[in-house]
Design an enzyme around this catalytic site. Structure first.
Site, PDB file in Angstrom:
ATOM      1  N   LYS A   9       0.095   7.564  -8.312  1.00 29.66           N
ATOM      2  CA  LYS A   9      -0.339   7.879  -6.952  1.00 29.66           C
ATOM      3  C   LYS A   9       0.312   9.170  -6.428  1.00 29.66           C
ATOM      4  O   LYS A   9       1.254   9.692  -7.039  1.00 29.66           O
ATOM      5  CB  LYS A   9       0.005   6.690  -6.045  1.00 29.66           C
ATOM      6  CG  LYS A   9      -0.732   5.396  -6.435  1.00 29.66           C
ATOM      7  CD  LYS A   9      -0.469   4.278  -5.440  1.00 29.66           C
ATOM      8  CE  LYS A   9      -1.183   2.996  -5.859  1.00 29.66           C
ATOM      9  NZ  LYS A   9      -1.058   1.921  -4.847  1.00 29.66           N
ATOM     10  N   TYR A  49     -11.037  -0.024  -4.005  1.00 27.03           N
ATOM     11  CA  TYR A  49     -10.310  -0.875  -3.052  1.00 27.03           C
ATOM     12  C   TYR A  49     -11.270  -1.684  -2.180  1.00 27.03           C
ATOM     13  O   TYR A  49     -10.953  -1.997  -1.022  1.00 27.03           O
ATOM     14  CB  TYR A  49      -9.366  -0.026  -2.197  1.00 27.03           C
ATOM     15  CG  TYR A  49      -8.135   0.456  -2.937  1.00 27.03           C
ATOM     16  CD1 TYR A  49      -7.380  -0.421  -3.721  1.00 27.03           C
ATOM     17  CD2 TYR A  49      -7.694   1.773  -2.840  1.00 27.03           C
ATOM     18  CE1 TYR A  49      -6.238   0.007  -4.401  1.00 27.03           C
ATOM     19  CE2 TYR A  49      -6.550   2.210  -3.510  1.00 27.03           C
ATOM     20  CZ  TYR A  49      -5.830   1.322  -4.281  1.00 27.03           C
ATOM     21  OH  TYR A  49      -4.707   1.748  -4.949  1.00 27.03           O
ATOM     22  N   PHE A  57      -5.356  -1.427   7.493  1.00 26.80           N
ATOM     23  CA  PHE A  57      -4.652  -0.315   6.848  1.00 26.80           C
ATOM     24  C   PHE A  57      -5.513   0.431   5.830  1.00 26.80           C
ATOM     25  O   PHE A  57      -5.051   1.389   5.211  1.00 26.80           O
ATOM     26  CB  PHE A  57      -3.360  -0.813   6.192  1.00 26.80           C
ATOM     27  CG  PHE A  57      -3.549  -1.986   5.245  1.00 26.80           C
ATOM     28  CD1 PHE A  57      -3.244  -3.284   5.648  1.00 26.80           C
ATOM     29  CD2 PHE A  57      -4.018  -1.790   3.957  1.00 26.80           C
ATOM     30  CE1 PHE A  57      -3.416  -4.363   4.782  1.00 26.80           C
ATOM     31  CE2 PHE A  57      -4.194  -2.860   3.079  1.00 26.80           C
ATOM     32  CZ  PHE A  57      -3.888  -4.153   3.505  1.00 26.80           C
ATOM     33  N   ARG A  85       2.002  -4.390 -15.556  1.00 20.10           N
ATOM     34  CA  ARG A  85       2.301  -4.887 -14.194  1.00 20.10           C
ATOM     35  C   ARG A  85       3.762  -5.323 -14.094  1.00 20.10           C
ATOM     36  O   ARG A  85       4.397  -5.146 -13.056  1.00 20.10           O
ATOM     37  CB  ARG A  85       1.380  -6.064 -13.843  1.00 20.10           C
ATOM     38  CG  ARG A  85      -0.107  -5.723 -13.804  1.00 20.10           C
ATOM     39  CD  ARG A  85      -0.655  -5.289 -12.490  1.00 20.10           C
ATOM     40  NE  ARG A  85      -0.539  -6.218 -11.408  1.00 20.10           N
ATOM     41  CZ  ARG A  85      -1.093  -6.004 -10.215  1.00 20.10           C
ATOM     42  NH1 ARG A  85      -1.802  -4.887  -9.992  1.00 20.10           N
ATOM     43  NH2 ARG A  85      -0.953  -6.863  -9.237  1.00 20.10           N
ATOM     44  N   THR A  91       3.815  -5.396  -5.727  1.00 29.25           N
ATOM     45  CA  THR A  91       3.142  -4.380  -4.903  1.00 29.25           C
ATOM     46  C   THR A  91       4.093  -3.746  -3.888  1.00 29.25           C
ATOM     47  O   THR A  91       4.099  -2.521  -3.716  1.00 29.25           O
ATOM     48  CB  THR A  91       1.946  -5.023  -4.151  1.00 29.25           C
ATOM     49  OG1 THR A  91       1.112  -5.682  -5.103  1.00 29.25           O
ATOM     50  CG2 THR A  91       1.146  -3.986  -3.391  1.00 29.25           C
ATOM     51  N   ARG A 102       8.491   0.509  -9.553  1.00 30.32           N
ATOM     52  CA  ARG A 102       8.432   0.530  -8.086  1.00 30.32           C
ATOM     53  C   ARG A 102       9.811   0.322  -7.472  1.00 30.32           C
ATOM     54  O   ARG A 102      10.137   0.913  -6.440  1.00 30.32           O
ATOM     55  CB  ARG A 102       7.440  -0.528  -7.596  1.00 30.32           C
ATOM     56  CG  ARG A 102       5.983  -0.096  -7.805  1.00 30.32           C
ATOM     57  CD  ARG A 102       5.023  -1.242  -7.583  1.00 30.32           C
ATOM     58  NE  ARG A 102       3.628  -0.805  -7.521  1.00 30.32           N
ATOM     59  CZ  ARG A 102       2.602  -1.623  -7.683  1.00 30.32           C
ATOM     60  NH1 ARG A 102       2.794  -2.913  -7.920  1.00 30.32           N
ATOM     61  NH2 ARG A 102       1.367  -1.150  -7.622  1.00 30.32           N
ATOM     62  N   ASN A 112       3.744   3.206  -3.390  1.00 28.23           N
ATOM     63  CA  ASN A 112       4.325   2.357  -4.440  1.00 28.23           C
ATOM     64  C   ASN A 112       4.084   2.880  -5.860  1.00 28.23           C
ATOM     65  O   ASN A 112       3.944   2.103  -6.811  1.00 28.23           O
ATOM     66  CB  ASN A 112       3.857   0.908  -4.268  1.00 28.23           C
ATOM     67  CG  ASN A 112       2.361   0.740  -4.509  1.00 28.23           C
ATOM     68  OD1 ASN A 112       1.655   1.714  -4.777  1.00 28.23           O
ATOM     69  ND2 ASN A 112       1.883  -0.492  -4.429  1.00 28.23           N
ATOM     70  N   HIS A 115      -0.921   2.468  -9.415  1.00 33.17           N
ATOM     71  CA  HIS A 115      -1.839   1.333  -9.494  1.00 33.17           C
ATOM     72  C   HIS A 115      -1.949   0.928 -10.951  1.00 33.17           C
ATOM     73  O   HIS A 115      -1.949   1.781 -11.838  1.00 33.17           O
ATOM     74  CB  HIS A 115      -3.235   1.724  -8.988  1.00 33.17           C
ATOM     75  CG  HIS A 115      -4.285   0.737  -9.431  1.00 33.17           C
ATOM     76  ND1 HIS A 115      -4.514  -0.433  -8.756  1.00 33.17           N
ATOM     77  CD2 HIS A 115      -5.103   0.710 -10.521  1.00 33.17           C
ATOM     78  CE1 HIS A 115      -5.446  -1.120  -9.397  1.00 33.17           C
ATOM     79  NE2 HIS A 115      -5.824  -0.452 -10.470  1.00 33.17           N
ATOM     80  N   GLU A 126     -12.263  -0.880 -14.469  1.00 34.14           N
ATOM     81  CA  GLU A 126     -11.544   0.295 -13.948  1.00 34.14           C
ATOM     82  C   GLU A 126     -11.493   1.429 -14.969  1.00 34.14           C
ATOM     83  O   GLU A 126     -11.549   2.611 -14.598  1.00 34.14           O
ATOM     84  CB  GLU A 126     -10.134  -0.124 -13.520  1.00 34.14           C
ATOM     85  CG  GLU A 126     -10.172  -1.044 -12.301  1.00 34.14           C
ATOM     86  CD  GLU A 126      -8.810  -1.566 -11.875  1.00 34.14           C
ATOM     87  OE1 GLU A 126      -7.797  -1.243 -12.527  1.00 34.14           O
ATOM     88  OE2 GLU A 126      -8.767  -2.309 -10.873  1.00 34.14           O
TER      89      GLU A 126
HETATM   90  P1  TYD Z   1      -3.450  -4.761  -3.956  1.00 30.31           P
HETATM   91  O1  TYD Z   1      -4.675  -4.665  -4.802  1.00 30.31           O
HETATM   92  O2  TYD Z   1      -3.233  -6.006  -3.132  1.00 30.31           O
HETATM   93  O3  TYD Z   1      -2.105  -4.575  -4.822  1.00 30.31           O
HETATM   94  P2  TYD Z   1      -1.822  -3.859  -6.246  1.00 30.31           P
HETATM   95  O4  TYD Z   1      -1.951  -2.382  -6.043  1.00 30.31           O
HETATM   96  O5  TYD Z   1      -0.407  -4.236  -6.588  1.00 30.31           O
HETATM   97  O6  TYD Z   1      -2.810  -4.421  -7.217  1.00 30.31           O
HETATM   98  O7  TYD Z   1      -3.418  -3.535  -2.944  1.00 30.31           O
HETATM   99  C1  TYD Z   1      -3.870  -2.280  -3.331  1.00 30.31           C
HETATM  100  C2  TYD Z   1      -3.066  -1.220  -2.634  1.00 30.31           C
HETATM  101  O8  TYD Z   1      -3.290  -1.291  -1.233  1.00 30.31           O
HETATM  102  C3  TYD Z   1      -1.568  -1.358  -2.804  1.00 30.31           C
HETATM  103  O9  TYD Z   1      -1.105  -0.814  -4.016  1.00 30.31           O
HETATM  104  C4  TYD Z   1      -1.074  -0.629  -1.605  1.00 30.31           C
HETATM  105  C5  TYD Z   1      -2.109  -0.907  -0.543  1.00 30.31           C
HETATM  106  N1  TYD Z   1      -1.693  -1.985   0.374  1.00 30.31           N
HETATM  107  C6  TYD Z   1      -1.127  -1.659   1.590  1.00 30.31           C
HETATM  108  O10 TYD Z   1      -0.954  -0.462   1.908  1.00 30.31           O
HETATM  109  N2  TYD Z   1      -0.741  -2.657   2.438  1.00 30.31           N
HETATM  110  C7  TYD Z   1      -0.886  -3.983   2.119  1.00 30.31           C
HETATM  111  O11 TYD Z   1      -0.518  -4.857   2.931  1.00 30.31           O
HETATM  112  C8  TYD Z   1      -1.484  -4.319   0.847  1.00 30.31           C
HETATM  113  C9  TYD Z   1      -1.685  -5.767   0.434  1.00 30.31           C
HETATM  114  C10 TYD Z   1      -1.881  -3.288   0.015  1.00 30.31           C
END
Ligand code: TYD
Length: 147
Positions: A9, A49, A57, A85, A91, A102, A112, A115, A126
């Protein structure tokens, strides 16, 4: 063998941690099958997403993910989806242990570092979303380098 899709990212790219993070995947024994720098369009982010589209957000995530180019990686190895992962950590970077990507480089839940696909099924979707067939390579790991 399984291939997982990773996006490094904007915090990783602009924080100059691309090499450090790729090093972790290489040291864990993964093979890089695809690697490229590119910008994410709004269309592809809406698709990627989609499960978060109704969240308050969501616009912030889109703005963050478009704030610089990202690095797309396709990495292969046994059980790659789960192992990648695990290397990343949870996350929310604040909840991630030191020693995870992370935990070491992430700031919070949005900022973070990377992805990574969360299931074999999503990895297939993906990889197709971010890589053309000709951008994914199959090759033997024939040579080693000096330690
Ligand atoms: P998610 O798919 O829940 O997690 P991951 O990336 O670990 O598979 O969420 C996607 C992205 O959305 C996450 O990396 C960062 C963002 N995000 C937020 O900014 N705030 C949040 O509360 C959540 C759940 C995700």
């Amino acid at each position: 063998m399984q291939t997982s899709l990773i996006l490094l990212k904007p915090d990783c790219v602009t924080g100059r941690k691309v090499g450090e993070v790729i090093k972790r995947f290489e040291e864990a024994g993964f093979q890089i099958r695809g690697c490229k720098l590119f910008r994410l369009s709004s269309e592809i982010l809406n698709e990627h997403y989609a499960h978060l589209a109704s969240k308050p957000f969501f616009p912030e995530i889109v703005a963050f993910m478009q704030s610089s180019p990202v690095v797309g990686l396709a990495v292969a190895g046994d059980n790659a989806v789960d192992r990648v992962r695990t290397l990343l950590g949870p996350t929310d970077s604040k909840k991630a242990d030191k020693g995870t990507i992370r935990g070491d480089f992430g700031v919070d839940v949005m900022v973070n570092v990377a992805h990574a696909s969360d299931s074999a099924e999503n990895a297939e979707i993906e990889l197709k979303r971010f890589f053309k067939d000709e951008e994914l390579f199959d090759y033997a790991m024939s040579y080693t380098t000096k330690p």
